[in-house]
Design a protein around this motif. Structure first.
Motif, PDB file in Angstrom:
ATOM      1  N   TYR A 291     156.592  33.916   1.592  1.00  0.00           N
ATOM      2  CA  TYR A 291     156.643  33.712   3.033  1.00  0.00           C
ATOM      3  C   TYR A 291     155.864  34.793   3.780  1.00  0.00           C
ATOM      4  O   TYR A 291     155.869  35.969   3.381  1.00  0.00           O
ATOM      5  CB  TYR A 291     158.096  33.719   3.519  1.00  0.00           C
ATOM      6  CG  TYR A 291     158.937  32.624   2.913  1.00  0.00           C
ATOM      7  CD1 TYR A 291     158.957  31.344   3.451  1.00  0.00           C
ATOM      8  CD2 TYR A 291     159.719  32.873   1.775  1.00  0.00           C
ATOM      9  CE1 TYR A 291     159.734  30.336   2.897  1.00  0.00           C
ATOM     10  CE2 TYR A 291     160.493  31.871   1.209  1.00  0.00           C
ATOM     11  CZ  TYR A 291     160.497  30.613   1.770  1.00  0.00           C
ATOM     12  OH  TYR A 291     161.259  29.615   1.213  1.00  0.00           O
TER      13      TYR A 291
ATOM     14  N   PRO B  29     155.613  35.191  11.387  1.00  0.00           N
ATOM     15  CA  PRO B  29     154.647  35.125  12.487  1.00  0.00           C
ATOM     16  C   PRO B  29     154.052  36.487  12.835  1.00  0.00           C
ATOM     17  O   PRO B  29     152.868  36.594  13.148  1.00  0.00           O
ATOM     18  CB  PRO B  29     155.483  34.556  13.644  1.00  0.00           C
ATOM     19  CG  PRO B  29     156.512  33.727  12.974  1.00  0.00           C
ATOM     20  CD  PRO B  29     156.870  34.491  11.723  1.00  0.00           C
TER      21      PRO B  29
ATOM     22  N   ARG C 257     150.288  30.157  17.290  1.00  0.00           N
ATOM     23  CA  ARG C 257     149.789  28.785  17.285  1.00  0.00           C
ATOM     24  C   ARG C 257     148.624  28.694  16.318  1.00  0.00           C
ATOM     25  O   ARG C 257     147.574  29.318  16.514  1.00  0.00           O
ATOM     26  CB  ARG C 257     149.350  28.330  18.679  1.00  0.00           C
ATOM     27  CG  ARG C 257     149.023  26.823  18.692  1.00  0.00           C
ATOM     28  CD  ARG C 257     148.778  26.333  20.086  1.00  0.00           C
ATOM     29  NE  ARG C 257     147.447  26.690  20.570  1.00  0.00           N
ATOM     30  CZ  ARG C 257     147.027  26.486  21.806  1.00  0.00           C
ATOM     31  NH1 ARG C 257     147.848  25.975  22.702  1.00  0.00           N
ATOM     32  NH2 ARG C 257     145.801  26.824  22.161  1.00  0.00           N
ATOM     33  N   ALA C 258     148.832  27.924  15.258  1.00  0.00           N
ATOM     34  CA  ALA C 258     147.779  27.733  14.257  1.00  0.00           C
ATOM     35  C   ALA C 258     146.675  26.869  14.842  1.00  0.00           C
ATOM     36  O   ALA C 258     146.937  25.831  15.467  1.00  0.00           O
ATOM     37  CB  ALA C 258     148.355  27.075  13.018  1.00  0.00           C
TER      38      ALA C 258
ATOM     39  N   LEU D 194     143.123  25.681   9.412  1.00  0.00           N
ATOM     40  CA  LEU D 194     143.433  26.086   8.051  1.00  0.00           C
ATOM     41  C   LEU D 194     142.316  25.604   7.139  1.00  0.00           C
ATOM     42  O   LEU D 194     141.891  24.450   7.225  1.00  0.00           O
ATOM     43  CB  LEU D 194     144.759  25.472   7.584  1.00  0.00           C
ATOM     44  CG  LEU D 194     145.139  25.759   6.129  1.00  0.00           C
ATOM     45  CD1 LEU D 194     145.433  27.246   5.923  1.00  0.00           C
ATOM     46  CD2 LEU D 194     146.328  24.919   5.695  1.00  0.00           C
TER      47      LEU D 194
ATOM     48  N   ILE E 135     153.439  24.819   7.192  1.00  0.00           N
ATOM     49  CA  ILE E 135     153.743  25.305   8.531  1.00  0.00           C
ATOM     50  C   ILE E 135     154.845  24.414   9.082  1.00  0.00           C
ATOM     51  O   ILE E 135     154.696  23.182   9.127  1.00  0.00           O
ATOM     52  CB  ILE E 135     152.520  25.232   9.462  1.00  0.00           C
ATOM     53  CG1 ILE E 135     151.298  25.872   8.797  1.00  0.00           C
ATOM     54  CG2 ILE E 135     152.821  25.893  10.809  1.00  0.00           C
ATOM     55  CD1 ILE E 135     149.993  25.567   9.516  1.00  0.00           C
ATOM     56  N   ASN E 136     155.960  25.007   9.475  1.00  0.00           N
ATOM     57  CA  ASN E 136     157.115  24.233   9.946  1.00  0.00           C
ATOM     58  C   ASN E 136     157.522  23.159   8.939  1.00  0.00           C
ATOM     59  O   ASN E 136     157.944  22.055   9.304  1.00  0.00           O
ATOM     60  CB  ASN E 136     156.829  23.588  11.301  1.00  0.00           C
ATOM     61  CG  ASN E 136     156.603  24.605  12.397  1.00  0.00           C
ATOM     62  OD1 ASN E 136     157.102  25.729  12.331  1.00  0.00           O
ATOM     63  ND2 ASN E 136     155.829  24.239  13.413  1.00  0.00           N
TER      64      ASN E 136
ATOM     65  N   PHE F 181     154.420  27.847  15.734  1.00  0.00           N
ATOM     66  CA  PHE F 181     155.481  28.129  14.777  1.00  0.00           C
ATOM     67  C   PHE F 181     156.098  29.490  15.079  1.00  0.00           C
ATOM     68  O   PHE F 181     155.410  30.442  15.450  1.00  0.00           O
ATOM     69  CB  PHE F 181     154.962  28.083  13.334  1.00  0.00           C
ATOM     70  CG  PHE F 181     153.867  29.076  13.016  1.00  0.00           C
ATOM     71  CD1 PHE F 181     154.147  30.296  12.428  1.00  0.00           C
ATOM     72  CD2 PHE F 181     152.541  28.780  13.316  1.00  0.00           C
ATOM     73  CE1 PHE F 181     153.140  31.203  12.131  1.00  0.00           C
ATOM     74  CE2 PHE F 181     151.522  29.678  13.027  1.00  0.00           C
ATOM     75  CZ  PHE F 181     151.823  30.890  12.436  1.00  0.00           C
TER      76      PHE F 181
ATOM     77  N   ILE G  85     155.452  31.000   7.743  1.00  0.00           N
ATOM     78  CA  ILE G  85     154.684  30.032   6.978  1.00  0.00           C
ATOM     79  C   ILE G  85     155.003  30.275   5.500  1.00  0.00           C
ATOM     80  O   ILE G  85     155.415  31.365   5.119  1.00  0.00           O
ATOM     81  CB  ILE G  85     153.176  30.130   7.250  1.00  0.00           C
ATOM     82  CG1 ILE G  85     152.614  31.491   6.805  1.00  0.00           C
ATOM     83  CG2 ILE G  85     152.865  29.863   8.715  1.00  0.00           C
ATOM     84  CD1 ILE G  85     151.090  31.569   6.870  1.00  0.00           C
TER      85      ILE G  85
ATOM     86  N   PHE H  32     143.599  31.211   7.345  1.00  0.00           N
ATOM     87  CA  PHE H  32     144.530  30.696   8.346  1.00  0.00           C
ATOM     88  C   PHE H  32     144.214  31.345   9.686  1.00  0.00           C
ATOM     89  O   PHE H  32     144.324  32.561   9.842  1.00  0.00           O
ATOM     90  CB  PHE H  32     145.959  31.042   7.887  1.00  0.00           C
ATOM     91  CG  PHE H  32     147.048  30.441   8.713  1.00  0.00           C
ATOM     92  CD1 PHE H  32     147.404  29.119   8.542  1.00  0.00           C
ATOM     93  CD2 PHE H  32     147.724  31.208   9.640  1.00  0.00           C
ATOM     94  CE1 PHE H  32     148.433  28.570   9.295  1.00  0.00           C
ATOM     95  CE2 PHE H  32     148.737  30.677  10.393  1.00  0.00           C
ATOM     96  CZ  PHE H  32     149.099  29.350  10.216  1.00  0.00           C
TER      97      PHE H  32
ATOM     98  N   THR I 263     144.629  31.597  14.025  1.00  0.00           N
ATOM     99  CA  THR I 263     145.584  31.359  15.100  1.00  0.00           C
ATOM    100  C   THR I 263     144.915  31.518  16.454  1.00  0.00           C
ATOM    101  O   THR I 263     143.872  32.170  16.595  1.00  0.00           O
ATOM    102  CB  THR I 263     146.773  32.338  15.024  1.00  0.00           C
ATOM    103  OG1 THR I 263     146.294  33.686  15.233  1.00  0.00           O
ATOM    104  CG2 THR I 263     147.466  32.248  13.680  1.00  0.00           C
TER     105      THR I 263
END
Length: 308
Positions: A59, A62, A72-73, A76, A105-106, A119, A123, A151, A153
């Motif tokens: 994991y 954030p 906010r992604a 990816l 994600i979520n 999120f 992640i 990744f 954001t």
């Protein structure tokens, strides 16, 4: 004048689910471009598992992704085998035969694409069995810059995620038998205020026939219906419940709320010996609302076994 005590009763079911591996590694948070590593050490996994079985989890919070509590992604990119060519598949192969990976994600997995997903929960990077023979080897990618995921954001962070560590396949897994725990019928008057408990019933989680060779074996208690926020150890009502305002709380042997959703080491397991183990627990009724009605109270709990 006679009074009749209203009664409640319950069945608490603890079925075994699939065997999985949880694994985490703490990395330093960064709000800007950063290269981080998932896993990063020797990982012992079951050799023969069904395709799609989750073998390990890692994991990133954030704060580690964008430096804030909510991100906010925006994009990816996924790179099979940590190579140079991206893929739109949500599940990509690793450098180890039999092992694939994905990023969630979520709770949803994505392949290479533009995103607009907020999120506030971590992640998750997973290792999965993909049906090929698990031969073991290093997870390190094949590119000079071997990230499996890039990744991005909205906040400006770019997280390049590499996979590290060596997979060691082990023959065999532990077993956890299904069981039903029946709490005693209890007078509703005993639960006289929110948070009060009654009707405690002891039980044991049996972890049997664990093979030797794993570095660590753990267990995770996962309530059917999900973890209830700000309600430690409390299970959501399961099908067949007719009471209201009352739920079941799972506790350790000392009566403290059980830790849910987090891997806990199976005490006593030794890499050189293996064996079977009993984890003492108990369950009780807990009042959760100002308004209650008598009836049956059912809850269910999955027990995940994880390996390293």
């Amino acid at each position: 004048m006679k009074t009749t005590a209203k009664k409640i009763s319950a069945l608490f079911v603890a079925p075994q689910l699939c065997v999985i591996v949880l694994m985490t590694l703490v990395v330093s948070p960064s709000a800007k471009a950063a290269a981080v590593t998932a896993f990063g050490q020797n990982i012992s996994t079951p050799k023969n598992t069904a395709s799609g079985t989750i073998l390990a989890r890692h994991y990133f919070t954030p704060s580690q992704v964008c430096g804030k509590s909510k991100c906010r992604a925006t994009r990816l990119d996924t790179y099979p085998k940590g190579g140079d060519n991206s893929s739109t598949s949500a599940v990509i192969t690793t450098n180890v035969s039999g092992i694939s990976t994905r990023l969630l994600i979520n709770g949803s997995a994505y392949g290479t694409q533009s995103l607009s997903v907020e999120f506030s929960q971590p992640i998750e990077v997973q290792l999965l069995s993909d049906g090929r023979e698990n031969l073991g080897d290093s997870l390190a990618g094949t590119s000079p810059n071997p990230s499996y995921f890039q990744f991005s954001t909205y906040e400006g962070g770019l997280l390049e995620i590499s996979l590290r560590g060596t997979i060691t396949p082990i023959d065999g897994t532990c077993s956890v038998p299904n069981q039903t725990v029946k709490l005693p019928t209890t007078a509703l008057q005993r639960l006289d205020s929110i948070g009060s408990t009654a009707g405690a019933q002891s039980f044991q989680i049996q972890v049997n026939n664990c093979p030797k060779g794993y570095n660590r074996i753990g267990y995770t208690l996962d309530p059917v219906g999900g973890v209830i926020a700000n309600s430690p150890g409390v299970l959501p009502l399961a099908g067949g419940s007719t009471a209201s305002g009352i739920k079941i709380r799972v506790e350790n042997a000392q009566g403290a709320p059980a830790t849910l959703g987090t891997s806990i080491t199976v005490d006593g397991y030794k890499k050189a010996a293996g064996g079977s183990f009993a984890i003492p627990m108990q369950a009780s009724y807990i009042r959760t609302d100002t308004v209650t009605t008598p009836g049956t109270v059912n809850g269910a709990l999955n027990v995940f076994i994880d390996y390293r």
